[in-house]
Design an enzyme around this catalytic site. Sequence first.
Site: not given
Length: 332
Positions: A135, A124, A198
Amino acid sequence: MTIVEFDESKVDALQKGVSEGCVIGEAVNFCRDMANEPANNMTPSDMVEQALKVAHTHGVELEVLERARMEELGMGALLGVAQGSEEPPKFIIMRYNGDVDDEENNIGLLGKGITFDSGGLDIKNAAGMSTMKGDMAGGASVIAAMQAIARLKPKINVTVIVPATENMPSGTAQRPGDVVRAMNGKTIEIDNTDAEGRLVLADAMSYARSVGLNRLVDVATLTGAMSVALGDQCMGAFGNDDEFTQQVVSAANSVGDRAWPLPMFDEYKSQYSSDIADIKNTGGRGAGSITGALIIGEFNDGAPWVHLDIAGMRGARGQQWRHCEGRDRRAG
């Protein structure tokens, strides 16, 4: 705070409501305190310590899987994310048995536990990384929910699952183009190392189904696209069962944590097809929140399930959640 009620017939119900509100409010504060901790004070091991406090204080079962056990179970998706960090990953499992006579009356609450997300090798930028200590807010949410559940004692069996790790760049980090195998055997091409939530939830979902959990809710700060779609006033809800999804959405809306259902059409799945694996871990720029949810759903073999993407509501505009003292705050 003193509450005055002139109708004596309502006093018991009022007291019950106040007591339940305090339990929920204290759990919300606990969640927020966890999510606001800096990443050096809230590692995966620190998340285990928080879960241990809940377990010891409120009498719920706690099991923590270490890396070796994850390898035995074939949790390659989670371990792929974890391999770039020196902090050991933890797979946290908490169990509350509120209906011992009916094992089928159960639900699994899964929470993304990325205690710091650098993006991995697809790193990032500085502005995007500054709030990534949060997070793990999904994991904090479900651990705190277990605290409230253990105190309120509903007649249902609840299992909380938190796959906890950092996502870091290093010489051992997974690379774009790698292929990992999740616990259920499905292979995943790593298209972007910053799509890691995910991946850890893929193994959490696979584990949940392997132990017989037949209703599932996962909570995750999954996608920046969620903020684009709904801003910071609402979380996205994605489900495979309309009735169950509406139950979850109604429950959220009733306490002020607004949720909005988004579509889960099969046609979106073509966006994350892979030439070398069963699927990719991203579906491109369009409908990013939807494809993220669908990828998690690939690891559920048909149980009623709702994915809550809370990315817009956690750390909105870079702000931290506040811890509110006192008993007159609204539990949301």
